[in-house]
Design an enzyme around this catalytic site. Sequence first.
Site: not given
Length: 448
Positions: A104, A241, A243, A245
């Site tokens: 992440s 960010d 990833d 999410d």
Amino acid sequence: MSRLFGTDGVRGLANRDVTAELALDLAVGAAHVLALRGEFSGPHPRAIVGRDPRASGEFLSAAVCAGLASAGVDVIDVGVLPTPAVAYLTGEMNADLGVMLSASHNPMQDNGIKFFDRHGYKLEDDVEDQIAAHMGEDWERPIGANVGRITSDLDAVNKYVDHIVETVNYSLSGLRVVVDCAHGAASQVGPEALRRAGAEVIVIGAEPDGLNINYEYGATAPRRMAAATVGHMAHAGVSFDGDADRCIASDEEGNVVDGDKIMGMLALAHAEAGTLKNNTLVTTVMSNLGLKLAMNERNIDTVQTAVGDRYVLEEMRRNGFSVGGEQSGHVLLSDYSTTGDGVLTALHLLSRLAEKRVKMSELASDIPSLPQTMINVKDVDKSRATADEGLAAAVRRAEEQLGATGRVLLRPSGTEPVVRVMVEAATQEQADEICQALADDVKAFLAL
């Protein structure tokens, strides 16, 4: 003994904490739990596997695919895609399991492994513990036609982008938007989705090389996006960010618009449309008190959970709520997604801007913020953060000093080796002073 899984999967330093061997064993364990639970039909269960572009994801993804296939699972490798895309595709493509390789917002040297069930939801704690329990056990390996096969789906990106764009009610035509992709998983799909929705897009941070993910770009470093928004005379900026999410935004004046303001604006939009289920917004204990006050003024209820988008989602699912999220930019719109989705959030935020035909600064002003300071304290024993009596006394003194004008939150991170200290106060000066004093206390009491 501590759990292998944290608040968002298994995460740590790639090739030291999160190794190829661990990835393979986790994949085999997940396959065995699937088989024991009988959660698949047909001769082989099916899994969707995706990753963000960090270099270690290449060998970790290969290990996960190998582990699953060796245990008899057919694998569809969708390559580099956002975490919410993997969650969506798991349900959309009738897979039995989804696996995402990502750390992440963490720096490039970290990586992680998270699992989704057949509906695209993160696994419950007990299922994660079952997977951990099955790691390393003796098992009968399938042979011949019983081993799994590994294929790719080059159209997966279009399936996801088509889905999220179709959820938007207002065209983004006429809006100029800066998009910061953190050199991460949304480097292709983020700009593509906004363009398909009608926006003029200026892209930064979209040249992933496996090493630059989250480095000086993205939702954890939004000032570059905010400055570019002003420099390009854009109506707004959005930043994801690694990833994707999370989504953090900027108004036209370069002011950062955090997750609290974003979910507050979207809650108001849903309330006006009559689609805010149970007239409630779900937040975490980290959300600014100003958000709760703004919702109260508009007769919208708020419910708080522990920090972590999984806990927000659990509360939403348990009570049928439709909007929730975190100050960090995880925003959950359960009518359209099973997890936090930065690109989806950006689309709906910009759709609200197009609908209201006002400046982003005006839209964001509906959600005021009390002065707030947060410090991440490194190199301390976070396992003792909630048990140390000296630190607890320091927190009580700080709370007495603030009185009714603010609050203190001190908690160990569930995804990083830090203790987070957050203080809200009547003035920024007071918040800064008390937060720094408590951070110093954390270093003193929890020294390694």
